[in-house]
Design a protein around this motif. Structure first.
Motif, PDB file in Angstrom:
ATOM      1  N   GLU A 129     100.220  47.092  14.974  1.00  0.00           N
ATOM      2  CA  GLU A 129      99.745  48.469  15.128  1.00  0.00           C
ATOM      3  C   GLU A 129      98.384  48.526  15.807  1.00  0.00           C
ATOM      4  O   GLU A 129      98.027  49.532  16.423  1.00  0.00           O
ATOM      5  CB  GLU A 129      99.674  49.159  13.760  1.00  0.00           C
ATOM      6  CG  GLU A 129      98.761  48.490  12.762  1.00  0.00           C
ATOM      7  CD  GLU A 129      98.929  49.040  11.359  1.00  0.00           C
ATOM      8  OE1 GLU A 129      98.087  49.871  10.953  1.00  0.00           O
ATOM      9  OE2 GLU A 129      99.887  48.636  10.669  1.00  0.00           O
ATOM     10  N   GLU A 130      97.633  47.433  15.725  1.00  0.00           N
ATOM     11  CA  GLU A 130      96.293  47.409  16.312  1.00  0.00           C
ATOM     12  C   GLU A 130      96.325  47.109  17.804  1.00  0.00           C
ATOM     13  O   GLU A 130      95.523  47.644  18.575  1.00  0.00           O
ATOM     14  CB  GLU A 130      95.438  46.369  15.591  1.00  0.00           C
ATOM     15  CG  GLU A 130      93.962  46.363  15.992  1.00  0.00           C
ATOM     16  CD  GLU A 130      93.233  47.612  15.561  1.00  0.00           C
ATOM     17  OE1 GLU A 130      92.264  47.990  16.258  1.00  0.00           O
ATOM     18  OE2 GLU A 130      93.611  48.220  14.551  1.00  0.00           O
ATOM     19  N   ARG A 131      97.245  46.270  18.224  1.00  0.00           N
ATOM     20  CA  ARG A 131      97.235  45.795  19.607  1.00  0.00           C
ATOM     21  C   ARG A 131      97.288  46.910  20.643  1.00  0.00           C
ATOM     22  O   ARG A 131      96.528  46.865  21.632  1.00  0.00           O
ATOM     23  CB  ARG A 131      98.388  44.809  19.827  1.00  0.00           C
ATOM     24  CG  ARG A 131      98.341  44.129  21.182  1.00  0.00           C
ATOM     25  CD  ARG A 131      99.436  43.087  21.310  1.00  0.00           C
ATOM     26  NE  ARG A 131      99.339  42.368  22.566  1.00  0.00           N
ATOM     27  CZ  ARG A 131     100.168  41.398  22.934  1.00  0.00           C
ATOM     28  NH1 ARG A 131     101.146  41.022  22.128  1.00  0.00           N
ATOM     29  NH2 ARG A 131     100.020  40.800  24.096  1.00  0.00           N
ATOM     30  N   PRO A 132      98.109  47.939  20.499  1.00  0.00           N
ATOM     31  CA  PRO A 132      98.121  49.001  21.523  1.00  0.00           C
ATOM     32  C   PRO A 132      96.799  49.763  21.630  1.00  0.00           C
ATOM     33  O   PRO A 132      96.562  50.438  22.630  1.00  0.00           O
ATOM     34  CB  PRO A 132      99.252  49.930  21.049  1.00  0.00           C
ATOM     35  CG  PRO A 132     100.095  49.098  20.151  1.00  0.00           C
ATOM     36  CD  PRO A 132      99.158  48.168  19.478  1.00  0.00           C
ATOM     37  N   ASN A 133      95.947  49.641  20.613  1.00  0.00           N
ATOM     38  CA  ASN A 133      94.672  50.363  20.599  1.00  0.00           C
ATOM     39  C   ASN A 133      93.484  49.420  20.731  1.00  0.00           C
ATOM     40  O   ASN A 133      92.380  49.724  20.258  1.00  0.00           O
ATOM     41  CB  ASN A 133      94.550  51.153  19.290  1.00  0.00           C
ATOM     42  CG  ASN A 133      95.732  52.069  19.057  1.00  0.00           C
ATOM     43  OD1 ASN A 133      96.085  52.855  19.920  1.00  0.00           O
ATOM     44  ND2 ASN A 133      96.361  51.958  17.890  1.00  0.00           N
ATOM     45  N   SER A 134      93.700  48.269  21.368  1.00  0.00           N
ATOM     46  CA  SER A 134      92.682  47.222  21.369  1.00  0.00           C
ATOM     47  C   SER A 134      91.847  47.156  22.649  1.00  0.00           C
ATOM     48  O   SER A 134      91.120  46.184  22.848  1.00  0.00           O
ATOM     49  CB  SER A 134      93.345  45.858  21.135  1.00  0.00           C
ATOM     50  OG  SER A 134      94.313  45.593  22.146  1.00  0.00           O
ATOM     51  N   LEU A 135      91.935  48.166  23.496  1.00  0.00           N
ATOM     52  CA  LEU A 135      91.106  48.170  24.698  1.00  0.00           C
ATOM     53  C   LEU A 135      89.725  48.719  24.342  1.00  0.00           C
ATOM     54  O   LEU A 135      89.542  49.927  24.197  1.00  0.00           O
ATOM     55  CB  LEU A 135      91.752  49.017  25.800  1.00  0.00           C
ATOM     56  CG  LEU A 135      90.980  49.072  27.128  1.00  0.00           C
ATOM     57  CD1 LEU A 135      90.840  47.675  27.727  1.00  0.00           C
ATOM     58  CD2 LEU A 135      91.683  50.015  28.113  1.00  0.00           C
ATOM     59  N   HIS A 136      88.775  47.814  24.191  1.00  0.00           N
ATOM     60  CA  HIS A 136      87.403  48.181  23.829  1.00  0.00           C
ATOM     61  C   HIS A 136      86.451  47.457  24.786  1.00  0.00           C
ATOM     62  O   HIS A 136      85.996  46.344  24.491  1.00  0.00           O
ATOM     63  CB  HIS A 136      87.089  47.794  22.386  1.00  0.00           C
ATOM     64  CG  HIS A 136      88.036  48.362  21.378  1.00  0.00           C
ATOM     65  ND1 HIS A 136      88.142  49.714  21.132  1.00  0.00           N
ATOM     66  CD2 HIS A 136      88.937  47.754  20.547  1.00  0.00           C
ATOM     67  CE1 HIS A 136      89.048  49.919  20.196  1.00  0.00           C
ATOM     68  NE2 HIS A 136      89.557  48.754  19.830  1.00  0.00           N
ATOM     69  N   PRO A 137      86.143  48.045  25.935  1.00  0.00           N
ATOM     70  CA  PRO A 137      85.315  47.346  26.925  1.00  0.00           C
ATOM     71  C   PRO A 137      83.941  46.932  26.421  1.00  0.00           C
ATOM     72  O   PRO A 137      83.349  45.996  26.958  1.00  0.00           O
ATOM     73  CB  PRO A 137      85.201  48.374  28.061  1.00  0.00           C
ATOM     74  CG  PRO A 137      86.372  49.284  27.879  1.00  0.00           C
ATOM     75  CD  PRO A 137      86.600  49.356  26.407  1.00  0.00           C
ATOM     76  N   SER A 138      83.434  47.613  25.400  1.00  0.00           N
ATOM     77  CA  SER A 138      82.099  47.278  24.883  1.00  0.00           C
ATOM     78  C   SER A 138      82.143  46.318  23.705  1.00  0.00           C
ATOM     79  O   SER A 138      81.119  46.033  23.095  1.00  0.00           O
ATOM     80  CB  SER A 138      81.356  48.559  24.477  1.00  0.00           C
ATOM     81  OG  SER A 138      81.015  49.319  25.612  1.00  0.00           O
ATOM     82  N   LEU A 139      83.332  45.805  23.392  1.00  0.00           N
ATOM     83  CA  LEU A 139      83.480  44.775  22.359  1.00  0.00           C
ATOM     84  C   LEU A 139      83.809  43.468  23.066  1.00  0.00           C
ATOM     85  O   LEU A 139      84.818  43.366  23.758  1.00  0.00           O
ATOM     86  CB  LEU A 139      84.585  45.166  21.380  1.00  0.00           C
ATOM     87  CG  LEU A 139      84.794  44.275  20.149  1.00  0.00           C
ATOM     88  CD1 LEU A 139      83.536  44.190  19.308  1.00  0.00           C
ATOM     89  CD2 LEU A 139      85.958  44.797  19.316  1.00  0.00           C
ATOM     90  N   ARG A 140      82.938  42.461  22.896  1.00  0.00           N
ATOM     91  CA  ARG A 140      83.070  41.219  23.667  1.00  0.00           C
ATOM     92  C   ARG A 140      83.140  40.026  22.719  1.00  0.00           C
ATOM     93  O   ARG A 140      82.533  40.029  21.654  1.00  0.00           O
ATOM     94  CB  ARG A 140      81.879  41.045  24.610  1.00  0.00           C
ATOM     95  CG  ARG A 140      81.528  42.300  25.455  1.00  0.00           C
ATOM     96  CD  ARG A 140      82.575  42.554  26.513  1.00  0.00           C
ATOM     97  NE  ARG A 140      82.278  43.707  27.337  1.00  0.00           N
ATOM     98  CZ  ARG A 140      81.581  43.683  28.478  1.00  0.00           C
ATOM     99  NH1 ARG A 140      81.055  42.556  28.919  1.00  0.00           N
ATOM    100  NH2 ARG A 140      81.399  44.799  29.176  1.00  0.00           N
ATOM    101  N   PHE A 141      83.869  38.992  23.149  1.00  0.00           N
ATOM    102  CA  PHE A 141      84.050  37.799  22.324  1.00  0.00           C
ATOM    103  C   PHE A 141      83.620  36.548  23.089  1.00  0.00           C
ATOM    104  O   PHE A 141      83.919  36.398  24.270  1.00  0.00           O
ATOM    105  CB  PHE A 141      85.524  37.574  21.966  1.00  0.00           C
ATOM    106  CG  PHE A 141      86.241  38.780  21.439  1.00  0.00           C
ATOM    107  CD1 PHE A 141      85.666  39.590  20.487  1.00  0.00           C
ATOM    108  CD2 PHE A 141      87.516  39.093  21.902  1.00  0.00           C
ATOM    109  CE1 PHE A 141      86.342  40.690  19.988  1.00  0.00           C
ATOM    110  CE2 PHE A 141      88.207  40.190  21.409  1.00  0.00           C
ATOM    111  CZ  PHE A 141      87.612  40.996  20.449  1.00  0.00           C
TER     112      PHE A 141
END
Length: 504
Positions: A129-141
Motif C-alpha cells: 500500500e505504501e509503494r504507489p505513494n512513495s515518490l518523495h523527491p525531498s526524502l533521500r537515502f
C-alpha cells in the motif's frame, strides 16, 4: 652527468608516493541526490594531485584550495538554510572535474543497528500500500551494502574477503525516494523520514549503516572502548575468542572467517562486521566531518542473550553516544532508539528480553537528549523480525518532531516515575500519560506483577495505577515476559514500557 640525473629522477619518481598521481576524488559520502545538513558549515573533502588547486562551486559560493602533500584536501562552504531545490556541486582541478547533481539542504539522520533497522521496505508489512505513494523527491537515502550481507552459517567467499577493509566494507550512493529506490531502504528509517518530511517540508537525508546481527560493540570506536576501565577488555586479544563479547556474534564470526587464512586482520584479529569497532572505523569515522541532525538506533538482539551483556548494555550505550557527541562536537546530539519488541522463547533465546527492555528504559535517565520507541505491542511470537516497521518509525519520529522541530506532540507511552505502598495498595505514577492512562484493547489492565511471574489485578483512575496488596513488596513489574500481552497505554495509544521498579 645527464644520464646519472635521469636515472636519479626515475628512481625518485618510482619511489615517490602513489598519491602524487591521485586522480581528483571526493569522499565516498558525496554523490548526486545527497542531502547536506542545513544551518551548519558545509565541509567538502577528498583526494587529488598534491600541490594542485581545487575549485569547489556550490550555488553562489566558490572556494579554492591547494591540495596537501599527502594528496588530501578539505574546505568549508558557509552554512545555508533548508533548500529543496536541487543544486549542482562542481569540483575542478586542472583538466579534471566532478559534477554532482540534485543536491538539497535539509536534515541528515544517521541510522545504526542490526537486522531490524536494516529490514528493507520490500519485506515490510505495509509495503504494497505504501509503494504507489512513495515518490518523495525531498526524502533521500544513502543505503550502502556491506561485505558479507546475507551470508549466514558459512565461510565468506574470496570476493567478500577482498572487501573486508574499512575503506571498502560499505559501498553505495545516494538516491532520491521513489517506487524503485524504496525497496531496499530501511523500513524504520523510511517511515521516520516520511513522517518528519510530511510535518516540516524540510528535506530529509537518511544514512543507513546497520548490519544484520551486529552487536553494539562494532559501532563504538576502539579508542573509546580501550579508554574505558571496564570495556577495555572487549578490545583485548583476538575478538573471536574474547569472552567479554556476545557468544552468538563470535560463533557467527568463526563461521564466516575463523578458518580462512587470508582474511584481512589487525591486532584484534580478523576483520568482520561484528568485530568491536569495525563498523565505527568503516562507517562512522568517515562521516565525522559531515554535520548530522541526529542518530537513530534499532539494536540489541545480539546483546540480549547473556546476563553479563544485558547488565552492561546501558553503560555501553552511554559510552557509545557520549563518544559520538564528542566526535561530532555536539553535546546535544539527539539519540533515539527502539526498545526490543516481544518474542516467545520456543524458537528463540529471548528469556532475558524483559531484563533487557528494562535496561534500555534505564538508558533514558543516563543519556540526556535521548528517546525510546516502545514496540512490545507489535512483536512477533516466533520471529525476531516483526514486519510492522511503520509504527516503529513513526514512534521514533515523535521524539524528533517534539524536540527538534518544536511540535506539540506526545513523545512516548507511559514511563514509570515511582511506586509507593500506602493503605494496602501499590500506587504507580507515570510520566507521558498524555490525556490519561487507558488500555490498547479497552479491556482490563494486563501485565502487572509483584514477582515478575504471576499477574496481579490492577486498576487506573486515568492518572495512576492502583494494585491491591496485603503487604509491601520489594518491586512492581510490568510487561515482564519475553512475549507480553501487557496492554497499558496513554490516550495517544502509545504503549507503556516494560519495567521493574522498587516499591517505596
Amino acid at each position: 652527468m645527464r644520464y646519472s640525473l635521469t636515472i636519479s629522477c626515475l628512481f625518485l619518481l618510482f619511489f615517490l608516493p602513489h598519491t602524487l598521481w591521485a586522480q581528483l576524488r571526493l569522499a565516498p559520502v558525496f554523490s548526486s541526490h545527497m542531502v547536506l545538513q542545513r544551518n551548519q558549515p558545509i565541509p567538502i573533502w577528498g583526494k587529488g594531485p598534491a600541490g594542485k588547486t581545487v575549485t569547489v562551486t556550490f550555488g553562489s559560493y566558490k572556494v579554492r584550495i591547494t591540495i596537501r602533500l599527502d594528496s588530501s584536501w578539505s574546505l568549508q562552504l558557509p552554512k545555508q538554510p533548508a533548500n529543496a531545490s536541487g543544486q549542482t556541486l562542481s569540483i575542478h582541478c586542472g583538466n579534471e572535474q566532478l559534477i554532482l547533481q540534485n543536491i538539497v539542504l535539509g536534515d541528515v539522520w544517521l541510522c545504526i543497528g542490526q537486522s531490524n533497522m536494516e529490514w528493507p521496505m520490500r519485506s515490510e508489512k505495509h509495503f504494497r500500500e505504501e509503494r504507489p505513494n512513495s515518490l518523495h523527491p525531498s526524502l533521500r537515502f544513502l543505503n550502502p551494502t556491506y561485505a558479507g550481507k546475507n551470508t549466514y552459517n558459512t565461510a565468506f567467499s574470496d570476493s567478500i574477503l577482498h572487501r573486508l577493509q574499512p575503506d571498502s566494507f560499505y559501498q553505495g550512493s545516494w538516491a532520491s525516494c521513489d517506487s524503485l529506490s524504496i525497496q531496499n531502504m530501511s523500513a524504520v528509517a523510511y517511515y521516520f523520514g516520511k513522517q518528519i518530511l510530511g510535518h516540516t517540508q524540510i528535506p530529509i537525508g537518511l544514512i543507513n549503516i546497520s548490519i544484520g546481527g551486529a552487536p553494539l560493540e562494532t559501532f563504538i570506536s576502539p579508542e573509546a572502548l580501550q579508554n574505558h576501565p571496564t570495556f577495555k577488555n572487549k578490545v583485548t586479544g583476538n575478538w573471536l575468542t574474547n569472552n567479554a563479547l556476545p557468544v552468538w556474534i563470535r560463533e557467527r564470526g568463526q563461521q564466516n572467517v575463523g578458518s580462512l587464512p587470508n582474511t584481512p586482520s589487525d591486532a584484534l584479529g580478523k576483520h568482520h562486521g561484528y568485530k568491536p569497532g569495525f563498523a565505527y572505523t568503516a562507517g562512522i569515522e568517515p562521516l565525522l566531518p559531515l554535520p548530522i541532525k541526529g542518530i537513530l538506533c534499532y539494536q540489541g538482539e545480539s546483546n540480549a542473550q547473556e546476563i553479563e551483556r544485558v547488565n552492561e548494555y546501558a553503560e555501553l550505550t552511554t559510552l557509545m553516544v557520549t563518544d559520538f557527541r564528542k566526535k561530532w562536537k555536539n553535546p546535544d546530539l539527539p539519540y533515539y532508539f527502539v526498545q526490543l519488541s516481544s518474542i516467545d522463547t520456543i524458537r528463540y533465546k529471548g528469556q532475558l528480553w524483559p531484563e533487557f527492555r528494562d535496561v534500555q528504559r534505564q538508558t533514558l535517565t543516563l543519556l540526556p537528549h535521548s528517546g525510546m520507541a516502545v514496540c512490545t505491542d507489535i512483536g512477533a511470537p516466533h520471529d525476531v523480525h516483526p514486519t510492522n516497521k511503520k509504527l516503529v518509525g513513526e514512534r521514533l519520529a515523535r521524539w524528533a518532531l517534539h524536540h527538534q522541530y518544536n511540535e506539540n506532540i506526545e513523545t512516548s507511552g507511559p514511563l514509570p516515575e515511582k511506586a509507593i505502598y500506602k493503605n494496602g495498595q501499590i500506587i504507580v505514577s507515570f510520566k507521558h500519560i498524555a490525556q490519561g492512562l487507558t488500555t490498547m484493547d479497552i479491556k482490563s489492565i494486563r501485565g502487572f506483577s509483584i514477582d515478575g511471574k504471576q499477574e496481579i489485578n490492577a486498576a487506573t483512575d486515568g492518572k495512576k495505577i492502583y494494585i491491591a496488596c496485603p503487604s509491601k513488596p520489594s518491586f512492581v513489574y510490568y510487561g515482564w515476559k519475553p512475549y507480553t500481552d501487557a496492554n497499558l497505554c496513554n490516550s495517544e495509544n502509545l504503549p507503556a514500557s516494560t519495567f521493574r521498579i522498587a516499591v517505596q
